[in-house]
Scaffold this active site. Sequence first.
Site, PDB file in Angstrom:
ATOM      1  CG  ASP A 115      -1.948   1.091   1.195  1.00 38.02           C
ATOM      2  OD1 ASP A 115      -3.144   0.768   1.113  1.00 38.02           O
ATOM      3  OD2 ASP A 115      -1.563   2.275   1.238  1.00 38.02           O
ATOM      4  CG  ASP A 122      -2.854   3.454  -2.238  1.00 42.64           C
ATOM      5  OD1 ASP A 122      -3.861   2.749  -2.049  1.00 42.64           O
ATOM      6  OD2 ASP A 122      -2.241   4.042  -1.333  1.00 42.64           O
ATOM      7  CD  GLU A 123      -5.708  -1.505  -0.772  1.00 44.34           C
ATOM      8  OE1 GLU A 123      -5.332  -2.300   0.093  1.00 44.34           O
ATOM      9  OE2 GLU A 123      -6.741  -0.834  -0.658  1.00 44.34           O
TER      10      GLU A 123
END
Length: 378
Positions: A33, A131-132
């Site tokens: 993340d 974003d992960e």
Amino acid sequence: MTQSPECNQRRGIKTLEPDTVQETSPRIILHLDMDSFYASVEMQERPELKGKAVVIGADPKQGKGRGVVATCSYEARAFGIRSAMPISQAFVLCPHAIFLPPDFSRYVKVSADIMAILKAHGFPLQQVSIDEAFLDVSQLGTFAAAANLAVRIKDTILTRLGLTCSIGIAPTKVVAKIASDIHKPGGLTAVEPENLFSFLAPMPVRKIPGIGKKTETELFGMGIRTIQDLAAYDTRLLIARFGRSAIALQEIAAGIDRSEVKERDGVKSVSRETTFTENTGDEQLLAATIDALADEVCRNLSDESLHCRTVTVKVRYEGFITRTKARTLPHFTADPATVRTCARSLFCDIFDGRKIRLLGIRLSSFDTCDSRQMKLEV
Ligand code: TTP
Ligand code: MG
């Protein structure tokens, strides 16, 4: 998992029968993340922002602004600013912060670069948000090898993109996600099978993804504060309160999570929302806003080569009362006119004449163009 049932009983942790939880070679899941993602992208592109309190979100208008914080730098978090907080509150907490509007297309491009770096290692990859992502690195065989890979990934992302991330490594997806979060920013946390229970047991129940404020409050009311409390609670009473989903929840609390890293399961929903400068009951403006939001989410859908079946409309009235309504269409679609019509009809169902602060549309239940094509050919 190497901990004995006797040992778990002493700790008050429930386990299933050993033969259903024993795995000869435990899976090794890596969860990555990015740290303060939108803010970090801005700070990377404008070095003069480094080390400053940077807030990404709506225009604060000297404290009179509406809308919310998307994210903020860790320097801004020191002032108590958080994602989803009203921007006016963020301004009060730190008036000298640098407030910037989000640049989504930029973040989507950087996200694609990050995913390409991860994909290059050749392991099954599941992107779960901008974003992960999860990687199933079980083939590496040991947690030490997985930790080495994590260090290399962190270095590559830092060198090529100038961004930091946090990584969790664990035998399950849920625990890998919890682990990536606990030493942010820049963390690397590995939870080996023998440490699974001692890692989870003392954590607050809220750490389990999916347990929000409401469930947390209910659990507190039942005397359940930690993950260990949840694991040890009488299953029948939990089911009576939360239904059958309590079983899965209690399994997660006991460290059991069989969910796999699914490569095609990237985007789950696409949404857009807008906060009005002034609360409004102007039906023409509301209808035009619905149309504009529908067109925007459909554009995002076609960027991702997706078709959706479920349309959800969200209305937030003055006083922060929020209503949502969803409809599942008979066919997959990416057609703006279809989404507009459906969204307008949903809006009519929930609009009660009060003034509105925010409108939003979410599209979900996706089929990719590719898989739709395949189905048509069958
Ligand atoms: P997160 O990973 O939840 O947050 P983050 O990367 O900013 O910070 P952290 O270091 O704690 O991981 O979300 C990723 C991005 O998604 C975030 O940069 C901005 C956006 N976002 C919103 O727009 N609204 C929100 O409420 C949240 C939580 C995130
Ligand atoms: Mg993040």
